[in-house]
Design a protein around this motif. Sequence first.
Motif: not given
Length: 639
Positions: A482-498, A500-504
Amino acid sequence: MKKLKALHLLCAAVLGSQLALAEPAWPPDTFSCYYGGITPQAVEELKNLDLLVVHPGDDFQNLNKEKIEKLRETGKDKTIVAYVSVGEDDRPPGGPPIQGMDTSGPTYVGSDLVPRKAKNGYPAEFVDQRKFVFDENGFPTFGPDGKPVMEKGQDGHPDENGVWGSFYVKADEKAWKEHVFSKMDQLVELGVDGFFLDTVDTASPWGDYGWTSEGMLGLVQAVRDRYPQKKIVANRGLFYLSQNDKYAKLIDAVLFESLLTHYNWEADTGDISPWARWHVQALDDDVVPSQKRTGLHLLVLDYLNPKQKNALALVQSDRTLLANSTHSLSFSHPALQVTGWTPQDLLPDSAPASWPTLTKLEFQPAERGAYTLTAMFDSEIPEEALPDLRVTTRDDVKAERAAQLATAQVTSWEKDGQTLTIKGNGLNKSTEYRAFLRLISRSKTPQTSFGWTTFQTQMSDRPSQVQEVSSSSTKDGLSISFKADSMVAALYRIYRVEGNQRILWAESKTSPVILTDPVIGQVYDIEVVAVNEFGEEGFPSELTAVVRQDVTPPTPPGEVTVSQEDETTKFSWQEHPDSSSYRLYVIPKGKTFRLPAVVSETEFEVDNVVPGTYKVFITAVDGAGNQSKPGPAKEIKIE
């Protein structure tokens, strides 16, 4: 038109006419591109179609006179055209060099666009504009996805279509034309009504072989001259329509394959093509005007899975985009092993008694890219009606062409009298959007037109939406980029979506991220979100379907045994437990590489090999197409 034709045949029969068959219906209302076996079930499924595009098989094992007669028994006014590739050769050019074969190729061009022959032991019909990246042992290197690493340039070896395993050709080479005509002559003997010319787009100016376009057009002209009474259907070649009318006048119909959709093989769905906007522009600027000037008939084949959530919207989108053209429309899977679906198959319901008119659209933003869109109509929304929403940042799309856009990321919707409420997500902060909405149904009658509105999402201190999410398989797992260009991001999270559930699933400070636990072959919906230093999540990426593929190659196979008897050379080896096929490399002394022969068994016999000394070895290829490292090499001498 068909009723008049039937009446004519009835009168002819009464008068004792000897006419045995009706003339094929043209232009066709319905068609199918079907490359599978001509079984009783297939014959039944194809019986009501006007035009059939069938594949004879590599050695004509899929087509004969009896099978064609079976197809005609279900409708004698059918047009049956047979597949012929004119821009790619399905016969691999590798393996040991044979006495008497043309060895002057492959053909290539440099910056001056002058064709030259490489004289590297292959027929001149093959072309070479891409090159392998070889390792220190002279063998091609493979990327993390298990595919050979290629670069622009020449290496003296024919270029392969990595998707289908065929090889690109220069269409006007004499030997290639003779091969094409030989196949067509055999098809005429079987009783086909014409030919389906595939791979015309090898000569497209947007690819590596645009310099062959004049020769390709010359081959199409030669086909028309040789078979003046046969129907010629060409797959694409739309670039010719933007130049003049010559191509259009040589053929009877053009197939616009993948007008709107691009098949996602991993997720098994048809998605809006990344080239859809240019396809629609070509339809409007080149194809339809050419039709009006020349009478060329348009066939459109789009790929989808009827079970995917947005299948109805895609079907109605094609119908909307094609409303101003004379056309035939069909849907299928890109392997073309199913008989496909006509719009009539996918739109079986009756139309609503009446359609309401959209009077108002209101947008209400929610947290982190979510939103509510409320639509008001001038009368009650029919029970059969379903919402068709497209949301875009593009400002060049008119409402009448909004069907080219990807369907919106809708989470829920509800009808209440004259009001429709839609909830969705996937938006970015501080961005101007256009929303296009209409009502559709499972009916062939015209649907409502798109209404639209513009809106601006709110500013936020949280990180912006993560862009350009993609995936690729590696031996270690599934790589998420992914484009990891955020100036304020300390980290990125990837969620699996099932649902209505978002699973880290994973956290990372950089891209890409390797997920080691996805099950091979299973489809996952994911979203990526940036997180600031306070632990606050930003705006999630758009939902992306990802699949881990098997890219682990089998172990190397054993040694090759070689024997000779008269003019025949036999290569054999022990069966490899993890392979579905083999690549046999027979490299002449003095050469570092030669393309292999593709072999499905554990032995390979060939006559009249050029005498000489060779290095011989094999590789194993598994069911997923992964190729092993070479087995033990040995030097042999062929007399």
